[in-house]
Scaffold this motif. Structure first.
Motif, PDB file in Angstrom:
ATOM      1  N   GLU A  56     108.910 -20.992  25.336  1.00  0.00           N
ATOM      2  CA  GLU A  56     108.223 -20.106  24.928  1.00  0.00           C
ATOM      3  C   GLU A  56     109.192 -19.323  23.742  1.00  0.00           C
ATOM      4  N   LEU A  57     110.792 -19.228  23.788  1.00  0.00           N
ATOM      5  CA  LEU A  57     111.499 -18.954  23.133  1.00  0.00           C
ATOM      6  C   LEU A  57     111.504 -19.559  21.759  1.00  0.00           C
ATOM      7  N   LEU A  58     111.169 -20.895  21.820  1.00  0.00           N
ATOM      8  CA  LEU A  58     111.124 -21.787  20.467  1.00  0.00           C
ATOM      9  C   LEU A  58     109.928 -21.320  19.754  1.00  0.00           C
ATOM     10  N   HIS A  59     108.810 -21.060  20.450  1.00  0.00           N
ATOM     11  CA  HIS A  59     107.712 -20.498  19.616  1.00  0.00           C
ATOM     12  C   HIS A  59     108.007 -19.239  19.108  1.00  0.00           C
ATOM     13  N   ALA A  60     108.816 -18.336  19.745  1.00  0.00           N
ATOM     14  CA  ALA A  60     109.017 -17.156  19.350  1.00  0.00           C
ATOM     15  C   ALA A  60     109.917 -17.172  18.155  1.00  0.00           C
ATOM     16  N   LEU A  89     115.276 -29.915  22.250  1.00  0.00           N
ATOM     17  CA  LEU A  89     115.614 -29.177  21.067  1.00  0.00           C
ATOM     18  C   LEU A  89     116.270 -29.489  19.926  1.00  0.00           C
ATOM     19  N   ALA A  90     117.068 -30.309  20.123  1.00  0.00           N
ATOM     20  CA  ALA A  90     117.860 -31.104  18.922  1.00  0.00           C
ATOM     21  C   ALA A  90     116.671 -31.939  17.930  1.00  0.00           C
ATOM     22  N   ALA A  91     115.845 -32.361  18.525  1.00  0.00           N
ATOM     23  CA  ALA A  91     114.848 -33.214  18.021  1.00  0.00           C
ATOM     24  C   ALA A  91     113.885 -32.367  17.333  1.00  0.00           C
ATOM     25  N   GLU A 107     112.531 -29.945  12.214  1.00  0.00           N
ATOM     26  CA  GLU A 107     112.113 -28.759  11.395  1.00  0.00           C
ATOM     27  C   GLU A 107     113.444 -27.793  11.121  1.00  0.00           C
ATOM     28  N   PRO A 108     114.059 -28.474   9.960  1.00  0.00           N
ATOM     29  CA  PRO A 108     115.315 -27.946   9.565  1.00  0.00           C
ATOM     30  C   PRO A 108     115.408 -26.635   8.986  1.00  0.00           C
ATOM     31  N   LEU A 163     121.955 -24.557  18.115  1.00  0.00           N
ATOM     32  CA  LEU A 163     122.669 -25.361  19.488  1.00  0.00           C
ATOM     33  C   LEU A 163     123.789 -25.102  19.279  1.00  0.00           C
ATOM     34  N   ALA A 164     124.512 -24.345  20.344  1.00  0.00           N
ATOM     35  CA  ALA A 164     126.125 -23.951  20.264  1.00  0.00           C
ATOM     36  C   ALA A 164     126.661 -25.056  21.346  1.00  0.00           C
ATOM     37  N   GLY A 165     125.886 -25.490  22.367  1.00  0.00           N
ATOM     38  CA  GLY A 165     126.331 -26.278  23.253  1.00  0.00           C
ATOM     39  C   GLY A 165     126.916 -25.422  24.703  1.00  0.00           C
TER      40      GLY A 165
END
Length: 396
Positions: free
Chosen positions: A227-231, A256-258, A263-264, A270-272
């Motif tokens: 959901e956060l990715l969509h947001a 998430l990395a993919a 979608e660059p 992603l800070a790990g």
């Protein structure tokens, strides 16, 4: 008092920041009592090892300084051995429990850790205290729920991190309300406090004019990360300066990395996994912290965010409403990506009183440890009643 802590929610070499609230509590408790930790670790055959399995042996001082901890292993198979993991855990704990000769056994995480610790405590003839963190009470599968019930009911004290979890223990597991103690998490004010946002952004390589939304935690679907990715996509279309940063690691990292590779232009970073001091720096650098979880106990990340003077956008699940109100953030329904996107945009546009947010939480880990010690002293002083003694005999 000699207290033996049993918990798998503790730092390991593969995940050095695992179980940080338990670790913080145990480290402070070790200053008040003679404390030893036994951390039971399920081990799997190579052909059956889950992809998310992170355990590898290490010197405990490297991952849990200030604590006397031994990692004990027991064999397991994914899903298949779940009904027996409590018994296997008990077998691994039995010898070390007798060797330490504790006054009280305290287990954080109800199954299989608590189940194994309960049986080992009975064998040693000492009181048993259980600590629930959240997901271990909100169990999905029927087998684990059935095996969690005797742990909850047999504990002389049940420590929960929120009043909401206490109600769950009573309603779903028949816990005795008189034995429940709500001990909310603390906050390390030496690390988590307001700071210079510009300096923090410069140190982290963030643009000074960015609108930084921060997530800190395990990268798992149950935290509402899809959901956060969509947001994030919605924010990119309406607020060009927005940037969403994920601090943490977990099974969703690869997905998430993919997504980011495909979608660059997506304003996602992603800070790990980060050490607590770096987490605090990220919070100071952010505009707000979000936690769109499906369920929670008493999420320490929100306490730490507010201590840094940052508002939060979260879901009204578990103990979150005990931490967040209209003066400190916005609450949105879980699993509603559009509502999450709208709330993030609204929170970014709103003026927040950083100093007022930072004053909301002054509870430190020493107080958590003192409350925990008091609960253990109560358990030691209490003589089990006839009904409870009969139950224990029947369940042994």
């Amino acid at each position: 008092m000699r207290i033996l802590i049993v918990t798998s929610q503790f730092p390991i070499a593969g995940e050095p920041h695992r179980g940080r609230p338990v670790y913080q509590t145990v480290r402070e408790l070790s200053r008040l009592a003679d404390v030893k930790v036994l951390s039971p670790i399920a081990t799997y055959p190579g052909w059956a090892r889950p992809r998310s399995y992170l355990y590898r042996p290490a010197e405990q001082d490297a991952v849990a300084p200030g604590c006397d901890v031994d990692y004990v292993t027991y064999p397991a198979l994914p899903a298949l051995s779940r009904p027996f993991n409590g018994h296997l855990c008990a077998r691994a704990l039995s010898g070390p429990v007798r060797a330490f000769a504790p006054d009280v056994v305290l287990a954080y995480w109800l199954y299989p850790d608590g189940y194994g610790a309960l049986r080992a405590a009975r064998e040693a003839g000492v009181p048993f205290v259980a600590g629930a963190r959240g997901s271990d009470l909100r169990v999905r599968d029927a087998v684990s729920r059935r095996l969690t019930r005797p742990v909850v009911q047999a504990a002389r004290r049940l420590l929960v991190v929120s009043e909401d979890l206490g109600r769950v223990a009573v309603d779903r597991y028949g816990a005795d309300p008189e034995r429940i103690r709500a001990i909310p998490n603390g906050c390390d004010a030496a690390l988590f406090h307001p700071g210079d946002r510009q300096a923090a952004r410069a140190a982290l390589g963030l643009p000074q004019d960015a609108e930084v939304v921060l997530y800190v935690g395990r990268l798992v679907p149950e935290k509402g990360l899809r959901e956060l990715l969509h947001a994030t996509r919605r924010l990119a279309a309406t607020r060009p300066q927005a940037r969403v940063v994920f601090v943490g690691d977990g099974p969703l990292y690869t997905e998430l990395a993919a997504t980011l590779a495909a979608e660059p232009a997506l304003p996602l970073q992603l800070a790990g996994s980060q050490a607590p001091a770096e987490v605090a720096r990220w919070m100071v650098a952010s505009d707000l912290v979000t936690l769109p979880s499906y369920s929670e106990g008493h999420p320490n990340v929100l306490v730490e965010a507010l201590a840094c003077g940052r508002p939060v956008v979260a879901t009204p699940v578990g103990g979150i409403p005990e931490v967040v109100d209209a003066a400190s953030g916005l609450l949105v329904p879980p699993r509603d990506a559009d509502a999450l996107a709208d709330a993030l945009a609204k929170a970014l546009a709103q003026d927040w009183d950083e100093a007022a947010l930072a004053r909301r939480f002054s509870r430190d880990w020493e107080q958590v440890a003192r409350d925990t010690l008091l609960a253990c002293e109560e358990a030691l002083a209490e003589r089990p009643g006839p009904a409870r003694a009969a139950y224990a005999a029947d369940s042994a």
